[in-house]
Design a protein around this motif. Structure first.
Motif, PDB file in Angstrom:
ATOM      1  N   UNK A  96       0.898  -1.119   0.022  1.00 53.00           N
ATOM      2  CA  UNK A  96       0.033   0.542   0.431  1.00 53.00           C
ATOM      3  C   UNK A  96       0.684   1.082  -0.093  1.00 53.00           C
ATOM      4  N   UNK A  97       0.180   2.457  -0.535  1.00 55.68           N
ATOM      5  CA  UNK A  97       0.550   3.483  -0.198  1.00 55.68           C
ATOM      6  C   UNK A  97      -0.262   4.811   0.226  1.00 55.68           C
ATOM      7  N   UNK A  98       0.753   5.539   1.069  1.00 54.56           N
ATOM      8  CA  UNK A  98       0.487   6.963   1.724  1.00 54.56           C
ATOM      9  C   UNK A  98       1.396   7.986   0.984  1.00 54.56           C
ATOM     10  N   UNK A  99       0.976   8.786   0.581  1.00 58.46           N
ATOM     11  CA  UNK A  99       0.741  10.066  -0.109  1.00 58.46           C
ATOM     12  C   UNK A  99       1.115  11.141   0.366  1.00 58.46           C
ATOM     13  N   UNK A 100       1.947  12.592  -0.049  1.00 59.21           N
ATOM     14  CA  UNK A 100       2.069  13.587   1.003  1.00 59.21           C
ATOM     15  C   UNK A 100       0.728  14.065   1.223  1.00 59.21           C
ATOM     16  N   UNK A 101       0.151  14.639   0.198  1.00 59.44           N
ATOM     17  CA  UNK A 101      -1.044  15.338   0.186  1.00 59.44           C
ATOM     18  C   UNK A 101      -2.842  14.754   0.448  1.00 59.44           C
ATOM     19  N   UNK A 102      -3.168  14.185   1.491  1.00 54.85           N
ATOM     20  CA  UNK A 102      -4.133  13.265   2.361  1.00 54.85           C
ATOM     21  C   UNK A 102      -5.213  13.460   1.703  1.00 54.85           C
ATOM     22  N   UNK A 103      -5.572  15.195   1.396  1.00 49.04           N
ATOM     23  CA  UNK A 103      -5.998  15.510   1.183  1.00 49.04           C
ATOM     24  C   UNK A 103      -7.336  14.850  -0.339  1.00 49.04           C
ATOM     25  N   UNK A 104      -5.684  15.266  -1.424  1.00 49.81           N
ATOM     26  CA  UNK A 104      -5.666  15.048  -3.346  1.00 49.81           C
ATOM     27  C   UNK A 104      -6.304  13.403  -3.173  1.00 49.81           C
ATOM     28  N   UNK A 180       5.222   8.329   1.101  1.00 42.91           N
ATOM     29  CA  UNK A 180       5.444   9.195  -0.350  1.00 42.91           C
ATOM     30  C   UNK A 180       5.207  10.617   0.668  1.00 42.91           C
ATOM     31  N   UNK A 181       6.912  11.215   1.495  1.00 41.76           N
ATOM     32  CA  UNK A 181       6.884  12.319   1.807  1.00 41.76           C
ATOM     33  C   UNK A 181       5.229  12.978   2.900  1.00 41.76           C
ATOM     34  N   UNK A 182       5.138  11.999   3.855  1.00 39.96           N
ATOM     35  CA  UNK A 182       3.754  12.093   3.931  1.00 39.96           C
ATOM     36  C   UNK A 182       3.140  12.673   5.131  1.00 39.96           C
ATOM     37  N   UNK A 183       4.628  13.272   5.584  1.00 38.96           N
ATOM     38  CA  UNK A 183       4.423  14.531   6.875  1.00 38.96           C
ATOM     39  C   UNK A 183       4.477  15.761   5.922  1.00 38.96           C
ATOM     40  N   UNK A 184       5.284  15.749   4.882  1.00 40.31           N
ATOM     41  CA  UNK A 184       5.827  16.937   4.640  1.00 40.31           C
ATOM     42  C   UNK A 184       4.839  18.090   4.751  1.00 40.31           C
ATOM     43  N   UNK A 212      10.034   7.758   2.200  1.00 40.89           N
ATOM     44  CA  UNK A 212      10.873   8.135   1.632  1.00 40.89           C
ATOM     45  C   UNK A 212      10.588   9.666   1.444  1.00 40.89           C
ATOM     46  N   UNK A 213      11.230  10.913   1.965  1.00 48.09           N
ATOM     47  CA  UNK A 213      10.960  12.210   2.418  1.00 48.09           C
ATOM     48  C   UNK A 213      12.717  12.878   1.577  1.00 48.09           C
ATOM     49  N   UNK A 214      12.570  14.496   2.166  1.00 51.30           N
ATOM     50  CA  UNK A 214      13.354  14.902   1.545  1.00 51.30           C
ATOM     51  C   UNK A 214      14.095  15.303   2.338  1.00 51.30           C
ATOM     52  N   UNK A 215      13.275  15.165   4.148  1.00 50.16           N
ATOM     53  CA  UNK A 215      13.353  15.770   5.120  1.00 50.16           C
ATOM     54  C   UNK A 215      14.592  15.134   6.085  1.00 50.16           C
ATOM     55  N   UNK A 216      16.163  14.802   6.645  1.00 48.20           N
ATOM     56  CA  UNK A 216      16.608  14.032   7.010  1.00 48.20           C
ATOM     57  C   UNK A 216      16.104  13.771   8.475  1.00 48.20           C
TER      58      UNK A 216
END
Ligand code: SF4
Length: 321
Positions: A96-104, A180-184, A212-216
């Motif tokens: 399963x996948x979790x996305x950055x923008x849950x609203x979308x 994928x960037x779930x909390x960004x 996956x995140x750009x935030x270390x």
């Protein structure tokens, strides 16, 4: 003893770019260009890198939202890259996948209960009574209540929507979740709540994450091992403690030097990267990081460095090692 859940071998995604008056295919964007990695059962592998480095494309290929151009995705003994559409739909129960923008990713016209139950209906799991029970259990699991089942997405905050996205991903008892960037998109205070929730659920359900995140800092919080991507390639991978205390690749060192340290007595020299990431449609020769590397040597301009084990469990793709 640890058990391997996922093994990705030489994964590539090259997008054709139509150029010219008649749209002839003249070049390719090498979004992912030969990534190999493994994830053990119950482990969290973090994937970091600047925007456009190919980390999200890698995640989308692993969940088969995107078809790879080349390579193997061995998941629990099967090669996902070889599956047909029907087999992919079946395999998604476990991935399963979790996305950055849950609203979308939430349908505004569906109640939260319907949204969470949808994967159960798609995979023909459970009768209606059991589905309703399961939805209520999942809402409780992610810190909401059964009362929320009849509400609509617009009635929730960003953090609550991400909790709903997590509940929906959990509905079909997946083995691997690609986040994928779930909390960004969330405020910092809400970020740690969602990360803690993900860790609690991992323990409770024995989940495996590709995070996956750009935030270390975020990746450090949740990961067991961390891989660093640059221009479609994995340039370094190691256990979290090793990578954050002793990064070897000059790109990782530069990324780490930009992470703030809470202790003011610890002085850290900031390495400022020169220039932007080159275009993946026309990557530099040799080491693709060489135009921005402060340790660049002649060999770096012509020879591609391979990802090699430089100390136990620590792999780096750099001619310095
Ligand atoms: Fe820098 Fe050369 Fe290492 Fe690439 S291979 S990171 S250019 S030192």
């Amino acid at each position: 003893m640890t058990e391997l859940l996922l093994e990705v071998k030489n994964l590539k995604k090259h997008f054709p770019v139509n150029k010219g008056l008649f749209g002839q295919k003249k070049s390719f964007v090498r979004a992912v260009d030969g990534v190999s990695l493994t994830i053990e059962k119950g482990e969290t592998l973090g994937l970091v890198g600047e925007s456009g480095c190919g980390k999200s494309t890698t995640g989308r290929m692993i969940t088969r939202l995107l078809a790879p151009t080349e390579g193997e995705i061995l998941f629990d003994g099967r090669d996902l890259s070889k599956l047909n559409d029907k087999q992919i739909r079946e395999a998604r129960k476990e991935l399963q996948m979790i996305f950055q923008d849950p609203y979308a990713s939430l349908n505004p016209r569906m109640t939260i209960g319907e949204t969470i139950a949808e994967p159960l209906i798609v995979h023909n799991m459970m009768n209606k009574k059991d589905r309703i029970k399961k939805v209520h259990e999942l809402l409780e699991c992610v810190g909401l209540t059964s009362y929320h089942a009849n509400r609509y997405p617009h009635e929730f905050s960003g953090g609550q929507r991400q909790r709903i996205g997590i509940a929906r991903a959990l509905a079909v008892n997946p083995k691997l979740i690609v986040a994928d960037e779930p909390v960004s998109a969330l405020d910092v205070s809400i970020q740690s709540q969602v990360l803690n929730l993900m860790q609690d659920l991992q323990e409770e359900f024995g989940l495996t994450y590709l995070f996956i995140s750009h935030d270390l800092s975020v990746v450090e919080h949740i990961s067991d091992r961390v891989g660093v991507m640059y221009l479609g390639k994995l340039v370094e991978i190691a256990r979290k403690e090793t990578l954050y205390e002793n990064p070897k690749h000059p790109y990782t060192k530069a990324l780490m030097s930009a992470v703030p340290i809470a202790n003011p007595r610890v002085k850290k020299e900031r390495i400022v990267l020169q220039g932007d990431i080159p275009s993946p449609s026309n990557p530099p020769t040799g080491c693709t990081f060489h135009p921005r590397c402060n340790a660049c040597m002649e060999i770096c301009k012509t020879e591609v460095p391979l990802l090699k084990e430089t100390s136990p469990g620590h792999f780096s793709a750099c001619h310095l090692y």
